[in-house]
Design a protein around this motif. Structure first.
Motif, short mmCIF file in Angstrom:
data_model
loop_
_atom_site.label_atom_id
_atom_site.label_comp_id
_atom_site.label_asym_id
_atom_site.label_seq_id
_atom_site.Cartn_x
_atom_site.Cartn_y
_atom_site.Cartn_z
N PRO A 187 3.63 0.06 -27.99
CA PRO A 187 3.04 1.23 -27.32
C PRO A 187 1.54 1.31 -27.57
N LEU A 188 0.77 1.53 -26.54
CA LEU A 188 -0.68 1.67 -26.68
C LEU A 188 -1.20 2.64 -25.62
N LEU A 189 -0.78 2.43 -24.38
CA LEU A 189 -1.21 3.28 -23.27
C LEU A 189 -0.31 4.51 -23.19
N GLY A 190 -0.83 5.57 -22.58
CA GLY A 190 0.00 6.73 -22.31
C GLY A 190 0.77 6.55 -21.01
N THR A 191 1.56 7.54 -20.67
CA THR A 191 2.22 7.54 -19.36
C THR A 191 1.19 7.97 -18.30
N ASN A 192 0.00 8.24 -18.75
CA ASN A 192 -1.23 8.46 -17.97
C ASN A 192 -1.06 8.81 -16.49
N PRO A 193 -0.93 10.09 -16.19
CA PRO A 193 -0.74 10.47 -14.78
C PRO A 193 -2.02 10.33 -13.95
N LEU A 194 -1.80 10.08 -12.67
CA LEU A 194 -2.88 9.96 -11.69
C LEU A 194 -2.48 10.84 -10.51
N THR A 237 -3.67 -4.00 -3.19
CA THR A 237 -2.59 -3.05 -3.44
C THR A 237 -1.31 -3.43 -2.70
N SER A 238 -1.29 -4.61 -2.08
CA SER A 238 -0.03 -5.19 -1.59
C SER A 238 0.58 -5.99 -2.74
N VAL A 239 1.90 -6.25 -2.65
CA VAL A 239 2.56 -7.05 -3.70
C VAL A 239 1.86 -8.40 -3.82
N ALA A 240 1.57 -9.02 -2.69
CA ALA A 240 0.95 -10.34 -2.69
C ALA A 240 -0.16 -10.35 -1.65
N ALA A 241 -1.04 -11.31 -1.77
CA ALA A 241 -2.08 -11.48 -0.75
C ALA A 241 -1.45 -12.17 0.47
N ARG A 242 -2.02 -11.91 1.64
CA ARG A 242 -1.52 -12.54 2.86
C ARG A 242 -1.58 -14.07 2.74
N GLY A 243 -2.63 -14.55 2.09
CA GLY A 243 -2.80 -15.98 1.91
C GLY A 243 -1.66 -16.62 1.12
N GLU A 244 -1.09 -15.87 0.18
CA GLU A 244 0.03 -16.41 -0.61
C GLU A 244 1.27 -16.60 0.27
N ASP A 275 5.09 -12.10 10.71
CA ASP A 275 5.32 -11.36 11.95
C ASP A 275 5.70 -9.91 11.69
N GLY A 276 6.04 -9.62 10.42
CA GLY A 276 6.49 -8.27 10.08
C GLY A 276 5.43 -7.54 9.27
N ALA A 277 5.78 -7.14 8.06
CA ALA A 277 4.85 -6.37 7.22
C ALA A 277 5.01 -6.76 5.76
N MET A 278 3.93 -6.74 5.03
CA MET A 278 3.99 -6.90 3.59
C MET A 278 4.35 -5.55 2.97
N LEU A 279 4.73 -5.57 1.71
CA LEU A 279 5.04 -4.33 1.00
C LEU A 279 3.95 -4.03 -0.01
N PRO A 280 3.74 -2.75 -0.29
CA PRO A 280 2.75 -2.40 -1.33
C PRO A 280 3.29 -2.78 -2.72
N PHE A 281 2.40 -3.02 -3.67
CA PHE A 281 2.84 -3.26 -5.05
C PHE A 281 3.39 -1.94 -5.61
N ILE A 299 -1.33 4.82 -3.67
CA ILE A 299 -2.69 4.39 -3.99
C ILE A 299 -3.34 3.73 -2.78
N SER A 300 -2.58 2.91 -2.07
CA SER A 300 -3.11 2.27 -0.87
C SER A 300 -3.47 3.32 0.19
N THR A 301 -2.63 4.33 0.31
CA THR A 301 -2.91 5.44 1.25
C THR A 301 -4.19 6.17 0.83
N MET A 302 -4.36 6.38 -0.46
CA MET A 302 -5.58 7.01 -0.98
C MET A 302 -6.81 6.20 -0.59
N ILE A 303 -6.70 4.88 -0.64
CA ILE A 303 -7.85 4.03 -0.28
C ILE A 303 -8.16 4.17 1.20
N GLU A 304 -7.12 4.22 2.05
CA GLU A 304 -7.35 4.47 3.48
C GLU A 304 -8.12 5.78 3.68
N LEU A 305 -7.71 6.80 2.91
CA LEU A 305 -8.32 8.12 3.08
C LEU A 305 -9.74 8.15 2.52
#
Lengths: 345, 345
Positions: free
Chosen positions: A156-163, B181-188, B220-226, B234-240
């Motif tokens: 353990p080192l980090l908190g559950t650190n909310p965002l 903020t996607s699970v993987a990069a499109r290039g992968e 042809d479909g969609a990637m998933l967020p991490f 978080i990805s939605t926050m970046i859009e905003l």
């Protein structure tokens, strides 16, 4: 099924204030805390509702929070505001600083609020939602107790650190999210332990740093951050921005200071506020209408916005009151009657 | 094993500038782009190195970027700076604004840079690392191309939306992370397709919104967020924050504007800069020394800091030059010789 009985929002507020004042907390602080706690019950966020009262009283009884602290807003005119919580609870410090934070963000486009030396027991959504209702986008974060191992680590080192983040909307509740940067909340692991149920894979490691699904081993070990190394990086960022950068405790020091997770952590908090119209100036676009396009597109493909369930619970509570179990009413009775004597040392 | 041959950092810079100027990009912009591209090769971030040259030339050939745009920093004195990239590449706009961003953060404690109407092909770590070397903490984000479905959704809407953060250190390279903020990069996913290998579970869904491990169905479909709904938020926050709030394109509009993912996306970017000593004022603590405590504790349990591998590659490149394959040298030759004619429409 457990029988539920309704109590009005105003009446629950009055009773929560009674409990807190009865335990020796100053009136303005008790009012402020009650607003947050009752909002948790109203929105059916049970983990941030009256369940929190015992924790607040326990840390008070341990002499580790100043129930009579009077928060102090430091003078200044730049984009960075500081409010001294004086070792008290965070909510009255936030409430004191909120109008000035809004005013600075309105004038400057961007402002930050530093809350110094506070105990934070409430959900961050409460704060960012208020800022979004004032027309601002807001981002809030704080450390907590060291309970999470960094990705690739073993202890353990980090908190559950909310965002938490909020974005204003027109004609709808603000877009709000608020989550722990651990895979699960510590309370969820505790619930698995009580129910004798194994944890899902990937939640925790034991004290030797090995993956575990045993709740007790997890509580003795470490939780894992959400989203692997990416979530771990975000949690580390929260330690840095809302801990190190402010000169306030990070989660490891909070943990040492409070002697474990039984008492609420003590640390600082950081809230950033943005005036969208200021950032969009010159673009010829309305930043709030742009946001609506995104929300429509999310809802249009059947996905839920993060706070939808909370807002639905709120609508019901505002119409019908808040529904509590008899055990919850008894707990309120007991806390009102016994005060600090009602909680274990 | 592929034979590798070394080229000095300065010589690779010269050749990359040649390619870009040969394609009609103005000199200062070509210099700025070459700094970023060569930094990618130097740090062994191959996905952001000379591999990017073709993409830059392709969008130029399509007439969808202004290679001769001269960025313009808007006057003002508050915490929010705006630089107009004028439909050109982002890097010269960032370089133009960087000294003023640093100066404002130094003076005010907090500043934000809005980059308007740019094409962003470079890694965000380059920018936040520069700010951390100037003593600032920095957070950067931007939308990209709609390619990721929101959690609970079924179709591309969010970009791979990178998030980068840096914190200054003394006597060590800054703490830096930068990830999609996607699970993987499109290039992968493309690499899996070429290798005929199935994707890991949880990376993508097909065009009907069903989970898939087939790379072509994923493209042809969609990637998933991490990180499930948290990463999606978080990805939605970046859009905003870096799209809607700035009055700039979000990923869906960028995708429409560029006619798909073949051309670089066009959008804005947001960079926040914080002066730690300003935020820590009054705490009696040194925010940089506090950061070191956290980094020591992370390293002390055997976990890696996010940019360690990059900095190790950099040390090697600075001592021995950058090692490229013969195919990469041939590509440089071809791009230098043929200019825009070297890339497909």
């Amino acid at each position: 099924m457990t029988a539920l009985r309704s109590i009005s929002i105003a009446e629950l507020h009055r009773r929560v204030v009674n409990v807190l004042q009865g335990a020796g907390i100053r009136s303005e602080t008790a009012q402020s805390m009650a607003r947050v706690i009752v909002a948790g019950e109203r929105d059916n966020c049970k983990s941030h509702g009256i369940y929190r009262l015992e924790g607040c009283l326990r840390v008070l009884k341990a002499g580790k929070v100043a129930g009579d602290a009077v928060p102090q807003l430091l003078p200044g005119s730049g984009p960075v505001l500081q409010v001294l919580a004086g070792g008290g609870f965070a909510c009255p410090a936030f409430e004191l600083a909120q109008p000035e934070l809004v005013a600075r963000a309105e004038t400057l486009g961007l402002a930050a609020l530093v809350i110094r030396d506070c105990l934070h027991f409430s959900a961050l959504w409460y704060e960012v939602e208020l800022l979004a209702r004032a027309g601002l986008a807001a981002l809030s974060m704080c450390p907590s107790h060291a309970a999470v191992a960094p990705a690739g680590g073993t202890a353990p080192l980090l908190g559950t650190n909310p965002l938490a983040f909020a974005y204003p909307r027109t004609g709808a509740h603000p877009y709000v999210f608020d989550f722990a940067t651990s895979v699960a909340a510590r309370g969820e692991i505790e619930l698995h332990r009580r129910a004798g149920k194994p944890l899902p894979e990937g939640w925790a490691m034991d004290a030797d740093g090995n993956p575990t699904t045993d709740p007790q081993a997890a509580l003795d070990g470490a939780m894992l951050p959400f989203g692997g190394h990416k979530g771990s990086a975000i949690s580390t960022m929260i330690e840095l921005m809302a801990g190190a950068m402010l000169g306030e405790f990070m989660s490891a020091e909070a943990h040492r200071e409070m002697g474990g997770t039984r008492l609420l952590p003590r640390h600082g908090a950081l809230i950033l506020a943005f005036k969208p119209a200021h950032f969009a100036a010159g673009s010829g676009r309305d930043p709030i209408a742009e946001g609506e396009q995104l929300f429509d597109a999310i809802a249009g493909q059947g996905a839920r916005l993060p706070s939808q369930r909370r807002y639905a619970a709120r609508a019901r509570a505002e119409a019908e009151g808040i529904f509590l179990t008899e055990a919850e009413f008894e707990q309120l009775d007991r806390l009102e009657r016994l005060g600090l004597a009602a909680v274990e040392d």
